[in-house]
Design a protein around this motif. Structure first.
Motif, PDB file in Angstrom:
ATOM      1  N   CYS A  74      -5.354  -6.062   8.209  1.00 53.41           N
ATOM      2  CA  CYS A  74      -4.831  -6.151   6.849  1.00 53.41           C
ATOM      3  C   CYS A  74      -3.350  -6.509   6.920  1.00 53.41           C
ATOM      4  O   CYS A  74      -2.566  -5.816   7.567  1.00 53.41           O
ATOM      5  CB  CYS A  74      -5.008  -4.825   6.106  1.00 53.41           C
ATOM      6  SG  CYS A  74      -4.456  -4.876   4.389  1.00 53.41           S
ATOM      7  N   VAL A  76      -0.041  -7.013   4.812  1.00 53.38           N
ATOM      8  CA  VAL A  76       0.533  -6.643   3.516  1.00 53.38           C
ATOM      9  C   VAL A  76       1.953  -7.197   3.422  1.00 53.38           C
ATOM     10  O   VAL A  76       2.812  -6.877   4.255  1.00 53.38           O
ATOM     11  CB  VAL A  76       0.580  -5.113   3.338  1.00 53.38           C
ATOM     12  CG1 VAL A  76       0.955  -4.757   1.903  1.00 53.38           C
ATOM     13  CG2 VAL A  76      -0.750  -4.484   3.716  1.00 53.38           C
ATOM     14  N   LEU A  78       5.436  -7.164   1.532  1.00 52.98           N
ATOM     15  CA  LEU A  78       6.110  -6.128   0.754  1.00 52.98           C
ATOM     16  C   LEU A  78       7.409  -6.610   0.131  1.00 52.98           C
ATOM     17  O   LEU A  78       8.318  -5.815  -0.112  1.00 52.98           O
ATOM     18  CB  LEU A  78       6.373  -4.915   1.661  1.00 52.98           C
ATOM     19  CG  LEU A  78       5.096  -4.255   2.212  1.00 52.98           C
ATOM     20  CD1 LEU A  78       5.434  -3.291   3.348  1.00 52.98           C
ATOM     21  CD2 LEU A  78       4.343  -3.537   1.108  1.00 52.98           C
ATOM     22  N   ARG A  90       0.493  -0.397  -2.494  1.00 52.74           N
ATOM     23  CA  ARG A  90       0.186  -1.806  -2.271  1.00 52.74           C
ATOM     24  C   ARG A  90      -0.673  -1.997  -1.025  1.00 52.74           C
ATOM     25  O   ARG A  90      -1.555  -2.856  -0.985  1.00 52.74           O
ATOM     26  CB  ARG A  90       1.483  -2.616  -2.151  1.00 52.74           C
ATOM     27  CG  ARG A  90       1.247  -4.109  -2.198  1.00 52.74           C
ATOM     28  CD  ARG A  90       2.523  -4.908  -2.206  1.00 52.74           C
ATOM     29  NE  ARG A  90       3.323  -4.712  -3.403  1.00 52.74           N
ATOM     30  CZ  ARG A  90       4.347  -5.492  -3.734  1.00 52.74           C
ATOM     31  NH1 ARG A  90       4.679  -6.520  -2.959  1.00 52.74           N
ATOM     32  NH2 ARG A  90       5.041  -5.250  -4.825  1.00 52.74           N
ATOM     33  N   THR A  91      -0.433  -1.175  -0.001  1.00 51.59           N
ATOM     34  CA  THR A  91      -1.209  -1.274   1.235  1.00 51.59           C
ATOM     35  C   THR A  91      -2.666  -0.915   0.998  1.00 51.59           C
ATOM     36  O   THR A  91      -3.580  -1.644   1.414  1.00 51.59           O
ATOM     37  CB  THR A  91      -0.611  -0.351   2.310  1.00 51.59           C
ATOM     38  OG1 THR A  91       0.721  -0.786   2.620  1.00 51.59           O
ATOM     39  CG2 THR A  91      -1.450  -0.369   3.578  1.00 51.59           C
ATOM     40  N   ARG A  94      -4.390  -3.563  -0.976  1.00 47.22           N
ATOM     41  CA  ARG A  94      -4.687  -4.756  -0.167  1.00 47.22           C
ATOM     42  C   ARG A  94      -5.890  -4.521   0.736  1.00 47.22           C
ATOM     43  O   ARG A  94      -6.740  -5.399   0.906  1.00 47.22           O
ATOM     44  CB  ARG A  94      -3.458  -5.124   0.680  1.00 47.22           C
ATOM     45  CG  ARG A  94      -3.557  -6.478   1.359  1.00 47.22           C
ATOM     46  CD  ARG A  94      -3.550  -7.576   0.335  1.00 47.22           C
ATOM     47  NE  ARG A  94      -3.980  -8.848   0.893  1.00 47.22           N
ATOM     48  CZ  ARG A  94      -4.538  -9.813   0.176  1.00 47.22           C
ATOM     49  NH1 ARG A  94      -4.733  -9.649  -1.118  1.00 47.22           N
ATOM     50  NH2 ARG A  94      -4.905 -10.936   0.743  1.00 47.22           N
ATOM     51  N   LEU A 162      -2.820  -2.771  10.861  1.00 50.07           N
ATOM     52  CA  LEU A 162      -2.097  -2.833   9.593  1.00 50.07           C
ATOM     53  C   LEU A 162      -0.747  -3.506   9.807  1.00 50.07           C
ATOM     54  O   LEU A 162       0.098  -2.997  10.546  1.00 50.07           O
ATOM     55  CB  LEU A 162      -1.911  -1.420   9.045  1.00 50.07           C
ATOM     56  CG  LEU A 162      -1.238  -1.257   7.694  1.00 50.07           C
ATOM     57  CD1 LEU A 162      -1.984  -2.025   6.617  1.00 50.07           C
ATOM     58  CD2 LEU A 162      -1.134   0.224   7.337  1.00 50.07           C
ATOM     59  N   LEU A 164       2.737  -4.633   8.172  1.00 53.51           N
ATOM     60  CA  LEU A 164       3.660  -4.429   7.053  1.00 53.51           C
ATOM     61  C   LEU A 164       4.772  -5.459   7.179  1.00 53.51           C
ATOM     62  O   LEU A 164       5.664  -5.338   8.017  1.00 53.51           O
ATOM     63  CB  LEU A 164       4.233  -3.001   7.091  1.00 53.51           C
ATOM     64  CG  LEU A 164       3.203  -1.866   7.092  1.00 53.51           C
ATOM     65  CD1 LEU A 164       3.899  -0.514   7.163  1.00 53.51           C
ATOM     66  CD2 LEU A 164       2.294  -1.940   5.864  1.00 53.51           C
ATOM     67  N   ILE A 198      -0.054  -0.033  13.670  1.00 56.35           N
ATOM     68  CA  ILE A 198       0.821  -0.529  12.605  1.00 56.35           C
ATOM     69  C   ILE A 198       1.829  -1.487  13.220  1.00 56.35           C
ATOM     70  O   ILE A 198       2.464  -1.176  14.228  1.00 56.35           O
ATOM     71  CB  ILE A 198       1.568   0.623  11.905  1.00 56.35           C
ATOM     72  CG1 ILE A 198       0.583   1.561  11.204  1.00 56.35           C
ATOM     73  CG2 ILE A 198       2.575   0.080  10.897  1.00 56.35           C
ATOM     74  CD1 ILE A 198       1.241   2.765  10.559  1.00 56.35           C
TER      75      ILE A 198
END
Length: 397
Positions: A74, A76, A78, A90-91, A94, A162, A164, A198
């Motif tokens: 995923c 995302v 930001l 938002r995470t 998504r 994930l 970010l 992450i």
């Protein structure tokens, strides 16, 4: 050649088929994600110059591990987010929307329950309606929330990757820095495994901001710093990209493209696209290549520079000083060094020029050497040289 047939994608992450180099960085990211499939939580930080390809690297790594390691990815973005609770909202939103066509979608819908609504004018989009109490709960118990989410993936995926991205606003938040540190500590001291990796993506300055607000974060991240492409990698990119469109650049033109690009993918796509649009046939001449580069200078300035910087460097008041500054080698210079190249009339405006460029962020004072200035990043240095050459070409026409 038609613009719509251009193989270049300026302003967008690099398509996988045109991804060049970065093998050590990709292998490090793959190793981190692979470890997460065995229950080892991992967190990394991808940094590098503006336009270096950080988002493209993250996207490429995601596609790679999703297929090879049975991982749910995923990505995302930001931009504009300044609060870590909004980042969490938002995470999760998504993650839910990216599951729509996946086997685990129904399980995620059940997990979020009546907090999901369907919206959208041109198609169905899911909206996750989390109130403040929900976000506080996720903030306080992020690890447990992720474990429940991973359980909903069931046998379909072994871990969650994930990404970010674009954390400019969050990096200045003390709340985000403290939450991130406490979350990492909680995961590290827990006996329960967490199959999560992450990856934070941002400029090196953003990582420094986070560390300033929470010094303990300095030891938290696995660091992946991206360097500019080598000359050989730039050659490969242009040859493959033009070749994919059935075109080719002359050897002399390719050498100029390499010098102008400076190893930055963002410039490679802008310049390549401009050359493509300038060319009148698949055999792209040296003249057409040079014309395309000068066209790209105009586009790059308007798209990638602050409007005030763009206006200042093109003003009649400063353009002659700017041109001589752009001719200086390297990414830093001394005031005295620049002064030697100026006429008496130009020298009278030098200090005003330096103050103006520094105030706009086009230059920075070097904190280590008195009277020395530097470009804030390689992108500015390369663009300023392109613009100086473009200006001289116009004046000589």
């Amino acid at each position: 050649m038609t613009p719509e047939s251009s193989p270049f994608s300026p302003g967008q992450p690099v398509p996988i088929e045109f991804f060049v180099g970065r093998l050590p960085e990709i292998e490090r990211l793959r190793g981190m994600v692979h470890a997460s499939t065995r229950g080892r939580f991992k967190i990394g930080f991808v940094s590098g110059e503006r336009g270096i390809g950080k988002s493209s690297l993250a996207a490429f790594a995601r596609r790679s591990v999703e297929g090879d390691f049975d991982v749910a990815g995923c990505h995302v973005f930001l931009g504009g987010v300044q609060d870590h609770r909004e980042m969490l909202r938002r995470t999760l939103d998504r993650i839910l929307n990216e599951s729509v066509d996946k086997p685990w979608h129904r399980q995620l819908m059940d997990l979020f329950g009546d907090r999901v609504s369907k919206v959208g004018l041109f198609g169905v989009t899911l909206e996750l309606n989390l109130d403040e109490r929900d976000l506080v709960a996720v903030e306080r118990d992020f690890a447990a929330s992720m474990r429940r989410l991973l359980e909903s993936l069931g046998e379909h995926r072994k871990s969650l990757f994930l990404i970010l991205d674009d954390i400019n606003g969050l990096a200045g938040s003390e709340g985000f820095a403290n939450w991130l540190k406490s979350t990492v500590d909680e995961i590290a001291t827990s006996e329960a495994e967490l199959r999560l990796c992450i990856l934070v993506v941002g400029l090196q300055e953003r990582r420094r901001e986070l560390v300033e607000r929470q010094p303990s974060l300095a030891r938290v991240f696995e660091l992946i710093d991206i360097a500019p492409w080598s000359d050989d990698e730039v050659c490969t990119f242009y040859a493959d990209s033009f070749g994919a469109g059935g075109a080719a650049v002359s050897e002399e033109g390719l050498e100029i493209l390499v010098r102008s690009t400076g190893g930055l993918p963002v410039l490679a796509h802008e310049i390549g696209d401009a050359v493509w649009r300038t060319a009148r046939g698949p055999a792209i001449s040296l003249v057409e290549t040079v014309e395309g580069i000068y066209t790209a200078a105009e586009v790059i300035g308007r798209k990638l520079l602050d409007p005030q910087v763009f206006s200042a460097i093109r003003s009649e008041r400063y353009h002659s000083i700017f041109g001589k500054m752009a001719d200086l080698p390297g990414t830093r210079f001394g005031r005295a060094q620049l002064r030697e190249s100026l006429t008496d009339a130009e020298a009278k405006g030098l200090d005003n020029f330096l103050r103006r460029m520094t105030a706009l962020g086009a230059l920075e004072r070097d904190p280590e050497t008195r009277g020395t200035y530097r470009f804030p990043n390689l992108l500015h240095a390369l663009y300023f040289r392109m613009e100086s050459q473009r200006r001289r070409r116009e004046e000589g026409a």
